[in-house]
Design an enzyme around this catalytic site. Sequence first.
Site, PDB file in Angstrom:
ATOM      1  N   LYS A  29       0.858  -1.182   0.000  1.00 45.20           N
ATOM      2  CA  LYS A  29       0.000   0.000   0.000  1.00 45.20           C
ATOM      3  C   LYS A  29       0.892   1.228   0.000  1.00 45.20           C
ATOM      4  O   LYS A  29       1.639   1.471   0.941  1.00 45.20           O
ATOM      5  CB  LYS A  29      -0.913  -0.004   1.217  1.00 45.20           C
ATOM      6  CG  LYS A  29      -1.818   1.222   1.278  1.00 45.20           C
ATOM      7  CD  LYS A  29      -2.833   1.114   2.393  1.00 45.20           C
ATOM      8  CE  LYS A  29      -3.683   2.371   2.468  1.00 45.20           C
ATOM      9  NZ  LYS A  29      -4.692   2.286   3.532  1.00 45.20           N
TER      10      LYS A  29
ATOM     11  N   ARG B 219     -10.556  10.234   1.713  1.00 47.19           N
ATOM     12  CA  ARG B 219     -10.458  10.932   3.002  1.00 47.19           C
ATOM     13  C   ARG B 219     -11.640  11.878   3.180  1.00 47.19           C
ATOM     14  O   ARG B 219     -12.085  12.110   4.293  1.00 47.19           O
ATOM     15  CB  ARG B 219      -9.107  11.633   3.108  1.00 47.19           C
ATOM     16  CG  ARG B 219      -8.007  10.561   3.148  1.00 47.19           C
ATOM     17  CD  ARG B 219      -6.648  11.057   3.515  1.00 47.19           C
ATOM     18  NE  ARG B 219      -5.694   9.951   3.362  1.00 47.19           N
ATOM     19  CZ  ARG B 219      -4.394  10.095   3.183  1.00 47.19           C
ATOM     20  NH1 ARG B 219      -3.873  11.314   3.161  1.00 47.19           N
ATOM     21  NH2 ARG B 219      -3.618   9.043   3.052  1.00 47.19           N
TER      22      ARG B 219
ATOM     23  N   ARG C 122       0.980   9.780   5.685  1.00 43.56           N
ATOM     24  CA  ARG C 122       1.168   8.457   6.290  1.00 43.56           C
ATOM     25  C   ARG C 122       2.501   7.855   5.858  1.00 43.56           C
ATOM     26  O   ARG C 122       2.641   6.637   5.754  1.00 43.56           O
ATOM     27  CB  ARG C 122       0.032   7.530   5.842  1.00 43.56           C
ATOM     28  CG  ARG C 122      -1.373   8.046   6.131  1.00 43.56           C
ATOM     29  CD  ARG C 122      -2.361   6.902   6.073  1.00 43.56           C
ATOM     30  NE  ARG C 122      -3.742   7.319   5.925  1.00 43.56           N
ATOM     31  CZ  ARG C 122      -4.495   7.832   6.884  1.00 43.56           C
ATOM     32  NH1 ARG C 122      -3.969   8.046   8.080  1.00 43.56           N
ATOM     33  NH2 ARG C 122      -5.751   8.154   6.649  1.00 43.56           N
TER      34      ARG C 122
ATOM     35  N   GLU D 213       6.895  -6.925   0.865  1.00 43.47           N
ATOM     36  CA  GLU D 213       5.779  -6.748   1.798  1.00 43.47           C
ATOM     37  C   GLU D 213       4.719  -7.827   1.581  1.00 43.47           C
ATOM     38  O   GLU D 213       4.156  -8.363   2.533  1.00 43.47           O
ATOM     39  CB  GLU D 213       5.147  -5.363   1.627  1.00 43.47           C
ATOM     40  CG  GLU D 213       6.019  -4.211   2.107  1.00 43.47           C
ATOM     41  CD  GLU D 213       5.914  -3.983   3.615  1.00 43.47           C
ATOM     42  OE1 GLU D 213       5.176  -4.727   4.283  1.00 43.47           O
ATOM     43  OE2 GLU D 213       6.585  -3.064   4.114  1.00 43.47           O
TER      44      GLU D 213
ATOM     45  N   LYS E 289      -2.104  -1.578  -3.944  1.00 42.46           N
ATOM     46  CA  LYS E 289      -2.969  -0.393  -3.947  1.00 42.46           C
ATOM     47  C   LYS E 289      -2.141   0.867  -3.994  1.00 42.46           C
ATOM     48  O   LYS E 289      -1.147   0.923  -3.265  1.00 42.46           O
ATOM     49  CB  LYS E 289      -3.776  -0.468  -2.662  1.00 42.46           C
ATOM     50  CG  LYS E 289      -4.599   0.711  -2.319  1.00 42.46           C
ATOM     51  CD  LYS E 289      -5.203   0.506  -0.964  1.00 42.46           C
ATOM     52  CE  LYS E 289      -6.031   1.750  -0.725  1.00 42.46           C
ATOM     53  NZ  LYS E 289      -6.432   1.938   0.611  1.00 42.46           N
TER      54      LYS E 289
ATOM     55  N   SER F 273     -10.124   5.663  -4.718  1.00 38.60           N
ATOM     56  CA  SER F 273     -11.012   6.812  -4.882  1.00 38.60           C
ATOM     57  C   SER F 273     -10.530   7.820  -5.909  1.00 38.60           C
ATOM     58  O   SER F 273     -11.326   8.350  -6.685  1.00 38.60           O
ATOM     59  CB  SER F 273     -11.219   7.487  -3.526  1.00 38.60           C
ATOM     60  OG  SER F 273      -9.978   7.911  -2.984  1.00 38.60           O
TER      61      SER F 273
ATOM     62  N   TYR G 292     -15.015   0.955  -6.917  1.00 41.93           N
ATOM     63  CA  TYR G 292     -16.274   1.654  -6.636  1.00 41.93           C
ATOM     64  C   TYR G 292     -17.274   1.464  -7.768  1.00 41.93           C
ATOM     65  O   TYR G 292     -18.455   1.714  -7.591  1.00 41.93           O
ATOM     66  CB  TYR G 292     -16.000   3.142  -6.376  1.00 41.93           C
ATOM     67  CG  TYR G 292     -15.126   3.333  -5.150  1.00 41.93           C
ATOM     68  CD1 TYR G 292     -15.652   3.192  -3.870  1.00 41.93           C
ATOM     69  CD2 TYR G 292     -13.757   3.587  -5.274  1.00 41.93           C
ATOM     70  CE1 TYR G 292     -14.854   3.320  -2.744  1.00 41.93           C
ATOM     71  CE2 TYR G 292     -12.945   3.719  -4.159  1.00 41.93           C
ATOM     72  CZ  TYR G 292     -13.507   3.582  -2.900  1.00 41.93           C
ATOM     73  OH  TYR G 292     -12.703   3.694  -1.783  1.00 41.93           O
TER      74      TYR G 292
HETATM   75  C1  PBG Z   1      -7.093   3.439   5.410  1.00 40.06           C
HETATM   76  C2  PBG Z   1      -7.563   3.353   4.019  1.00 40.06           C
HETATM   77  C3  PBG Z   1      -7.446   4.322   3.025  1.00 40.06           C
HETATM   78  C4  PBG Z   1      -8.025   3.798   1.881  1.00 40.06           C
HETATM   79  C5  PBG Z   1      -8.491   2.535   2.190  1.00 40.06           C
HETATM   80  N1  PBG Z   1      -8.189   2.267   3.514  1.00 40.06           N
HETATM   81  C6  PBG Z   1      -6.948   5.701   3.099  1.00 40.06           C
HETATM   82  C7  PBG Z   1      -5.573   5.978   3.462  1.00 40.06           C
HETATM   83  O1  PBG Z   1      -4.710   5.110   3.586  1.00 40.06           O
HETATM   84  O2  PBG Z   1      -5.330   7.162   3.658  1.00 40.06           O
HETATM   85  C8  PBG Z   1      -8.105   4.502   0.557  1.00 40.06           C
HETATM   86  C9  PBG Z   1      -9.101   3.956  -0.406  1.00 40.06           C
HETATM   87  C10 PBG Z   1      -9.407   4.858  -1.530  1.00 40.06           C
HETATM   88  O3  PBG Z   1      -8.743   5.891  -1.760  1.00 40.06           O
HETATM   89  O4  PBG Z   1     -10.366   4.544  -2.244  1.00 40.06           O
HETATM   90  N2  PBG Z   1      -7.975   2.792   6.286  1.00 40.06           N
END
Ligand code: PBG
Length: 308
Positions: A181, A191, A202, A218, A233, A259, A298
């Site tokens: 990730k 968010r 992060r 990982e 991701k 997203s 989505y």
């Molecule tokens: C964290 C999480 C995130 C997403 C899924 N789980 C956000 C992040 O890491 O800031 C992002 C998913 C998306 O952008 O559609 N729990």
Amino acid sequence: MRSLVRESHIGPDQLIWPVFVREGISEPVEIPSMPGQYQLDLDSLRRSASRAAEAGLGGIDLFGVPLSRDAYGSTALAEDGILNRGIEAVRAEVGDALIVIADTCLDEFTDHGHCGVLDEFGRVDNDETLKLYTRMALAQAHAGAHMVSPSGMMDGQVAAIRDGLDAAGFTDVAILAYSAKYASAFYGPFREAVDSTLRGDRRTYQQDPANRREGVREALLDVEEGADIVMVKPALSSLDVISAVAQVSPVPVAAYQVSGEYAMVEAAAATGWITREAIIDETLTAIRRAGADLILSYWALEWAERTR
Ligand code: PBG
């Protein structure tokens, strides 16, 4: 002839639909940066889940948006927390017709918006967070989740959760591991979708998008720890990582079309600059071609209903 020799196919049962369940609303609230996606109340969540089952989707992935937040993300663990109530409601509605997946991460529940708890210096405390993830996964298993999905990128999260689930007798609750990730700007609209309070970034726990080998490492570490599925991701900006992980992973590989990927296509389609459905199909196909066995998108429900 083209379809006879086509190499990559997508079926609805390979698609997982991420949805948001929000506390304190009585009807769906559209997410401004994700037109067509909604924060759902429990009733509309139930209806959405039954539509997803009807459409033959493989699964639904639940994210919670609570009314109150604190330093430890307490409502993530509470039996009457919105995410756990959502899981329960969906299971009651669909039974085993759809795999019910729960997001196992604290960021929606903490007042600082980080995926873990903070130490006295304000840094994310990896090992303290593992204890909470384990309790959160247990609460989700109790609520009826078929699968939990640690998305916080803490080291050792898969092993900690697997141990906790097994010790409590939840040996058949599976783990969808967010393995590679990346710290990505493509999560921006998400968010907004979860009303995130995060300031900063992060980067102490999510990966540098410049690193491919690290993504493979990982994923393999998560396999060792007991992951049933490993995930990469974002999807479209990580096709090479998906491919590299798929070549070596002994377990199925998932990719999350996030997203920002959704928002870009919707925005360009709304202006008429691109052909919406063709782009959706092409991106999903590319992610499959790269090697993803499963795709979180989505557009999952829409795609399944459109192509039925
Ligand atoms: C964290 C999480 C995130 C997403 C899924 N789980 C956000 C992040 O890491 O800031 C992002 C998913 C998306 O952008 O559609 N729990």
